[in-house]
Design an enzyme around this catalytic site. Structure first.
Site, PDB file in Angstrom:
ATOM      1  N   ASP A  80       8.522  -1.905   0.559  1.00 51.46           N
ATOM      2  CA  ASP A  80       7.884  -2.726   1.581  1.00 51.46           C
ATOM      3  C   ASP A  80       6.457  -3.071   1.157  1.00 51.46           C
ATOM      4  O   ASP A  80       5.725  -2.211   0.658  1.00 51.46           O
ATOM      5  CB  ASP A  80       7.880  -1.947   2.900  1.00 51.46           C
ATOM      6  CG  ASP A  80       7.264  -2.715   4.039  1.00 51.46           C
ATOM      7  OD1 ASP A  80       7.799  -3.784   4.384  1.00 51.46           O
ATOM      8  OD2 ASP A  80       6.248  -2.246   4.585  1.00 51.46           O
ATOM      9  N   GLU A 100       9.231  -6.196  -2.233  1.00 54.32           N
ATOM     10  CA  GLU A 100       8.789  -7.257  -1.341  1.00 54.32           C
ATOM     11  C   GLU A 100       7.422  -7.661  -1.898  1.00 54.32           C
ATOM     12  O   GLU A 100       6.433  -6.954  -1.679  1.00 54.32           O
ATOM     13  CB  GLU A 100       8.671  -6.758   0.098  1.00 54.32           C
ATOM     14  CG  GLU A 100       8.248  -7.872   1.050  1.00 54.32           C
ATOM     15  CD  GLU A 100       7.988  -7.373   2.471  1.00 54.32           C
ATOM     16  OE1 GLU A 100       8.271  -8.127   3.415  1.00 54.32           O
ATOM     17  OE2 GLU A 100       7.487  -6.231   2.621  1.00 54.32           O
TER      18      GLU A 100
END
Length: 657
Positions: free
Chosen positions: A336, A371
């Protein structure tokens, strides 16, 4: 009272050796560290850690056993302007704890203080760490190691995936156990999935703001104990680890990999007004990026940012990743806000954590997905990660939506994204699989909502619809919301089919959002991070729909097309791809830039994707040969076509010769 022996400075955490427990804790700026253990009556016993090797504090407690509850009190300066916020009145979680007892509730006692320290003791209500012992029979488990070129990723939430599944026993729905249930595994196999990517399973906390509104953090991107499984997904917190490993073992037997979404960019301690759980009180200055005024650099939008260039924090993050691979046999990670991993503070491909992963014989062998951004200046790093990483390809997401949902996009731009965005990823020896293609993800509209809503509807989140992106590239086809006339439903269905076909038959690694294959809707909420309810739980009553069969047929078709599974960049004249206009001729420069949205893509010289994304029925002249439509595009009457296909408005078809 039993005294602590000096013990050993490694490994970090609490480790039982059969005779006692060795405790270790990193803190470069602490002046004293107390180990606090709690007996069955909740009585606290404190011991100074006697060992101090460099920045590691350690001690050994003889006769301690698994099940012992413990925490730390860390003494040091309270100097907020310097980034130091030590407060020994607060019991702290071991960053390497494997199990947590207690809940992270909104309580003033779980705060250290802002400008002045809060010296009220919180041990009575603070969560405690639990010493665990690890014995598990993996039998003959082996990682599937699916080649990247054959990988199909399915992004899912542990609870939301199975909580409403009627064929899974009620008592295990929404749990780790349910992931390994034969019904779930058979479904994934029939769909054609090779990798189950789970939203965060490491223990997380709900933000105080959400708790005050009666909401909770559903997605899990608010970590508090990175080595501990989130207990709410277990049938029993004491058996969470074995339940999780049982599921992984069952998935592996079916040839399905497990990828964990992991949050190394921030912690649940949030900003300076946030709670004190662990890192802030152990060594705030080392664990976080600190500004000159002592506040946090908020490069994550969550109040703080972990300093993954600090050697001790790199060791902590690396140990965490190795734990999940070695102890739980996970097959990879999705990181993330992964640009934080490369901050020094500027982003670098040779940042310390990247280098540690590259040099690790364990971590360098698993799937790594970034990401590739954060919210700080210079945070958009798509295409710039080290070669070991694949990356979420938002270029593909936006192009696919713009092309099919009536936004301007030249054919050349669409083709570039269809060809694994080679302009972005074809560098440093990377392969097409580095592009993780997606049309939707947990963050944003579901696929059905992309064709039913022009605007987000996030009122239930309690922020007056301010949260969530406004750049959705969606199209409600003339009516906001679900339902409508038969014609409206059919046009929306055609758009869904077109988007799924583009996703699953393009070069790169496709990622499918769980529920998109049977039309799951969040009723226009494009930021459902705090909706632990039927808005996000998958409704399996639609799982046998035609859309599910359509999706499965596309996935199985993909596996038959060499140009998509060989994971090699397409080159002119190599037979992998030809780009043709509606007359089966190579496109001119003008057509690439200004031509109508009509295109034929010939893959491996045998599979043809014929596209008419205009609003008019159009004759498409097929290349020479005898063509027939193939599932899921073949009807009951499937004649051979040798010349012209009548391309319906906003339609496409896949043929084989």
């Amino acid at each position: 009272m039993t005294q602590l022996a000096i013990g050993k400075p490694a490994p970090l955490g609490a480790h039982y050796d059969g005779q006692g427990v060795n405790f270790t804790l990193f803190s470069a700026h602490a002046e004293r560290v107390e180990l606090c253990v709690f007996d069955a009556n909740g009585q606290e016993h404190r011991y100074d850690l006697p060992g101090h090797s460099g920045d590691i504090w350690h001690g050994y407690l003889p006769d301690a056993r698994p099940g012992l509850r413990y925490g730390y009190r860390v003494h040091g300066p309270w100097q907020p302007a310097e980034g130091h916020r030590f407060n020994p009145a607060k019991l702290l979680i071991d960053p390497c704890a494997r199990q947590i007892d207690g809940e992270f509730k909104d309580n003033p006692l779980l705060h250290a203080g802002h400008n002045e320290p809060d010296y009220r003791d919180n041990a009575a209500i603070a969560p405690k760490c639990v010493v665990v012992v690890d014995h598990y029979d993996w039998e003959d488990d082996a990682p599937p190691r699916t080649p990247w070129g054959s990988t199909i990723i399915y992004e899912a939430h542990v609870k939301g995936l199975t909580y409403l599944h009627p064929e899974i026993p009620v008592e295990i729905r929404g749990t780790y156990k349910a992931l390994g249930h034969p019904v779930m595994i058979n479904y994934l196999k029939q769909l054609g999935i090779t990798a189950l990517e789970l939203l965060p399973v490491a223990q997380f906390a709900s933000e105080p703001r959400l708790q005050r509104m009666g909401l909770s953090n559903y997605w899990g991107y608010n970590p508090v104990a990175m080595f501990a499984l989130h207990p709410a997904y277990a049938c029993s917190p004491e058996t969470a680890l074995d339940e999780f490993r049982d599921a992984i073992k069952a998935l592996h037997k079916a040839g399905i990999e497990v990828i964990l979404d992991i949050v190394l960019n921030h912690s649940a301690e949030l900003d300076l007004d946030g709670p004190l759980f662990s890192l802030r009180g152990i060594d705030n200055r080392s664990y976080y990026w600190i500004r000159e005024d002592g506040d946090y650099h908020n490069w994550t939008g969550c109040g703080n940012t972990l300093n993954l260039s600090h050697p001790a924090v790199v060791d902590y993050a690396s140990a965490c990743l190795r734990y999940w691979v070695e102890t739980c046999h996970v097959d990879g990670f999705r990181f993330d806000l992964a640009a934080v991993m490369g901050r020094t503070p500027e982003f670098r491909q040779d940042a310390p954590l990247f280098t540690a992963i590259q040099n690790c014989p364990v971590l360098s062998q698993v799937k790594l997905i970034a990401e590739p951004w954060d919210i700080a200046p210079g945070g958009y790093q798509v295409g710039n990660f080290p070669p070991l990483f694949a990356e979420w390809n938002d270029h593909f997401r936006d192009a696919a939506r713009r092309f099919w949902l009536h936004y301007d996009l030249p054919l050349g731009a669409f083709a570039g994204r269809f060809a694994a965005s080679s302009d972005v990823f074809k560098r440093n020896g990377r392969l097409p699989s580095a592009a993780i293609n997606l049309v939707t993800a947990h963050d944003g509209f579901t696929l059905r909502d992309c064709v039913c809503f022009n605007h987000k509807h996030n009122e239930a989140n309690g922020e007056e619809n301010r949260d969530g992106t406004n750049n959705n590239y969606s199209n409600n086809h003339g009516k906001e919301g679900l339902g409508g006339s038969l014609d409206l439903v059919e046009r929306r269905r055609d758009s869904i089919h077109a988007l799924l076909t583009t996703l699953l038959l393009s070069q790169g690694t496709p990622m499918l959002l769980a529920g998109d294959e049977h039309g799951h809707s969040q009723h226009g909420n494009n930021n459902a991070y705090c909706q632990d309810n039927q808005l996000t739980w998958l409704d399996w009553s639609q799982a046998s729909s035609g859309l599910t069969a359509f999706t499965a047929a596309l996935i199985h078709l993909r596996k038959r097309i060499p140009a998509l599974v060989e994971n090699r960049w397409w080159e002119e004249g190599d037979g992998n791809v030809r780009w043709l206009n509606r007359y089966a001729q190579p496109l001119s420069t003008d057509e690439w830039q200004n031509g109508p949205k009509q295109l034929q893509i010939l893959l491996s010289d045998r599979f043809l994707i014929a596209i008419n994304a205009t609003l008019e029925v159009t004759e498409i002249v097929l290349p020479a040969g005898e063509w027939h439509a193939i599932p899921p595009f073949a009807g009951e009457d499937n004649p051979v076509i040798t010349a012209v296909w009548q391309g319906p408005a906003h339609g496409l078809c896949v043929f084989q010769r």
